[in-house]
Scaffold this motif. Structure first.
Motif, PDB file in Angstrom:
ATOM      1  N   LEU A   1      -5.306   6.376   1.856  1.00  0.00           N
ATOM      2  CA  LEU A   1      -5.057   5.410   0.679  1.00  0.00           C
ATOM      3  C   LEU A   1      -4.726   5.980  -0.540  1.00  0.00           C
ATOM      4  CD1 LEU A   1      -3.920   2.208   0.552  1.00  0.00           C
ATOM      5  CD2 LEU A   1      -6.251   1.956  -0.222  1.00  0.00           C
TER       6      LEU A   1
ATOM      7  N   LEU B   1      -0.644  -4.313   9.328  1.00  0.00           N
ATOM      8  CA  LEU B   1       0.090  -3.544   8.321  1.00  0.00           C
ATOM      9  C   LEU B   1       1.248  -3.563   8.980  1.00  0.00           C
ATOM     10  CD1 LEU B   1      -2.716  -3.160   6.660  1.00  0.00           C
ATOM     11  CD2 LEU B   1      -2.086  -0.989   6.321  1.00  0.00           C
TER      12      LEU B   1
ATOM     13  N   GLN C   1      -0.142  11.116   4.570  1.00  0.00           N
ATOM     14  CA  GLN C   1      -0.404  11.703   5.917  1.00  0.00           C
ATOM     15  C   GLN C   1      -0.150  13.093   5.674  1.00  0.00           C
ATOM     16  OE1 GLN C   1       1.888  10.100   9.717  1.00  0.00           O
ATOM     17  NE2 GLN C   1      -0.345  10.326  10.558  1.00  0.00           N
TER      18      GLN C   1
ATOM     19  N   PHE D   1       4.385  -0.729   8.161  1.00  0.00           N
ATOM     20  CA  PHE D   1       4.714   0.613   7.717  1.00  0.00           C
ATOM     21  C   PHE D   1       6.225   0.598   7.401  1.00  0.00           C
ATOM     22  CE2 PHE D   1       0.813   2.714   7.252  1.00  0.00           C
ATOM     23  CZ  PHE D   1      -0.148   2.033   8.035  1.00  0.00           C
ATOM     24  N   GLY D   2       6.518   1.358   6.615  1.00  0.00           N
ATOM     25  CA  GLY D   2       8.048   1.825   6.553  1.00  0.00           C
ATOM     26  C   GLY D   2       8.151   3.299   7.335  1.00  0.00           C
ATOM     27  N   GLU D   3       9.505   3.838   7.299  1.00  0.00           N
ATOM     28  CA  GLU D   3       9.547   4.893   8.148  1.00  0.00           C
ATOM     29  C   GLU D   3       8.975   6.294   7.611  1.00  0.00           C
ATOM     30  OE1 GLU D   3      13.598   4.097  10.278  1.00  0.00           O
ATOM     31  OE2 GLU D   3      14.009   4.248   8.195  1.00  0.00           O
TER      32      GLU D   3
ATOM     33  N   PHE E   1       3.835   6.986   3.441  1.00  0.00           N
ATOM     34  CA  PHE E   1       4.168   5.886   4.062  1.00  0.00           C
ATOM     35  C   PHE E   1       3.526   4.662   3.204  1.00  0.00           C
ATOM     36  CE2 PHE E   1       5.179   6.611   8.304  1.00  0.00           C
ATOM     37  CZ  PHE E   1       4.716   8.023   8.762  1.00  0.00           C
TER      38      PHE E   1
ATOM     39  N   TYR F   1       0.159   5.205   1.300  1.00  0.00           N
ATOM     40  CA  TYR F   1      -0.710   6.040   1.983  1.00  0.00           C
ATOM     41  C   TYR F   1       0.174   7.347   2.073  1.00  0.00           C
ATOM     42  CZ  TYR F   1      -3.593   2.347   4.064  1.00  0.00           C
ATOM     43  OH  TYR F   1      -4.562   1.377   4.450  1.00  0.00           O
TER      44      TYR F   1
ATOM     45  N   TYR G   1       0.897  -1.282  -0.012  1.00  0.00           N
ATOM     46  CA  TYR G   1      -0.080  -0.032   0.161  1.00  0.00           C
ATOM     47  C   TYR G   1       0.819   1.249  -0.055  1.00  0.00           C
ATOM     48  CZ  TYR G   1      -2.620  -3.553   2.516  1.00  0.00           C
ATOM     49  OH  TYR G   1      -3.264  -4.723   2.973  1.00  0.00           O
TER      50      TYR G   1
ATOM     51  N   MET H   1      -5.747  14.821   8.733  1.00  0.00           N
ATOM     52  CA  MET H   1      -6.322  13.992   7.681  1.00  0.00           C
ATOM     53  C   MET H   1      -6.239  12.607   7.797  1.00  0.00           C
ATOM     54  SD  MET H   1      -7.951  16.343   6.086  1.00  0.00           S
ATOM     55  CE  MET H   1      -8.292  15.289   4.587  1.00  0.00           C
ATOM     56  N   GLY H   2      -5.319  12.173   8.918  1.00  0.00           N
ATOM     57  CA  GLY H   2      -5.245  10.790   8.861  1.00  0.00           C
ATOM     58  C   GLY H   2      -4.392  10.157   7.870  1.00  0.00           C
ATOM     59  N   LEU H   3      -4.398   8.999   7.545  1.00  0.00           N
ATOM     60  CA  LEU H   3      -3.754   8.168   6.601  1.00  0.00           C
ATOM     61  C   LEU H   3      -4.728   7.973   5.366  1.00  0.00           C
ATOM     62  CD1 LEU H   3      -2.137   5.466   9.154  1.00  0.00           C
ATOM     63  CD2 LEU H   3      -0.987   7.306   7.717  1.00  0.00           C
TER      64      LEU H   3
ATOM     65  N   TYR I   1      -3.033   0.728  -4.031  1.00  0.00           N
ATOM     66  CA  TYR I   1      -2.568  -0.531  -3.324  1.00  0.00           C
ATOM     67  C   TYR I   1      -2.379  -1.631  -4.505  1.00  0.00           C
ATOM     68  CZ  TYR I   1      -7.607  -2.096  -3.319  1.00  0.00           C
ATOM     69  OH  TYR I   1      -8.678  -2.368  -3.725  1.00  0.00           O
TER      70      TYR I   1
END
Lengths: 111, 113
Positions: free
Chosen positions: A45, A100, A37, A102-104, A90, A35, A33, A41-43, A48
């Motif tokens: 998508l 999930l 941020q 996540f990467g950094e 992300f 995303y 995926y 607004m949050g995460l 994917y």
């Protein structure tokens, strides 16, 4: 075992420039995926993939393209960057159901 | 498609008090509800999840409750500590295997020592 790795971690672009974000995972996950941020607004998508060679649009796909040529890699491309694409990106991977990973994150600034 | 609402957007509590974050979802087919914690400058990480065949799940100081009839679920943190300060995200998934998670907009929790 690195998990999910994103490159680059920081990038500054000028409006109209193009770039590619690379995501690599070593957990043999089918799903990957992208995303974005933004504050408050949050995460959200972007796109994917449920397997090698497949991609699908998420909530905010406009202005982005993706490719999943290899199972372990998921690329996010910006063909003509706009200031509205300034964000933290992300990548994540997962099995078909469950957690999930996540990467950094990759911080992109478009001037 | 699924829509997840999360409240409150910010929450401040005194150290040692409890914190509750609530989420509602729209798709009655959803049956997997995880919670992620994101510390400042870090990546989101799963802290607890619940599936629709369970009403409550606990893990030390954190617990999640689910009310499928009302389509809402909540995160409870007891005996809060400064290291609980972070942004918390709820999410919902139709568990079909092809439907990505939809996240709430997040709650910024501040634990005041």
């Amino acid at each position: 075992n690195a998990g999910v790795t994103q490159t680059p971690k920081f990038r500054v672009l000028k409006t109209g420039q193009s770039m590619t974000l690379l995501c690599a995972q070593d957990m043999n996950h089918e799903y990957m995926y992208w995303y974005r941020q933004d504050p408050g607004m949050g995460l959200r998508l972007i796109h994917y993939s449920v397997g090698e060679g497949t991609t699908a649009k998420g909530e905010v796909p406009d202005g982005y393209n993706v490719s999943r040529l290899k199972k372990q890699n998921f690329l996010l491309g910006l063909e003509s960057a706009a200031p509205s694409q300034t964000s933290v990106y992300f990548c994540a991977s997962s099995l078909p159901v469950g957690e999930l990973f996540f990467g950094e994150g990759s911080r992109l600034t478009v001037l | 498609g699924e829509n997840v609402e999360q409240h409150p957007s910010t929450l401040s509590v005194q150290e040692g008090d409890s914190a509750v974050i609530k989420c509602t979802y729209s798709d009655s087919a959803s049956n997997y509800f995880p919670w992620y914690k994101q510390e400042l400058g870090k990546r989101p990480q799963l802290i607890i999840d619940i599936r629709s065949n369970v009403g409550e799940k606990k893990d030390q100081r954190i617990a999640v409750t689910l009310n499928k009839t009302a389509k809402h679920f909540s995160l409870h943190i007891t005996e809060t500590q400064p290291e609980d300060s972070a942004v918390y995200f709820c999410a919902a998934d139709a568990y079909s295997g092809n439907t990505p998670l939809v996240f709430g907009k997040g709650t910024r929790l501040s634990v005041i020592a």
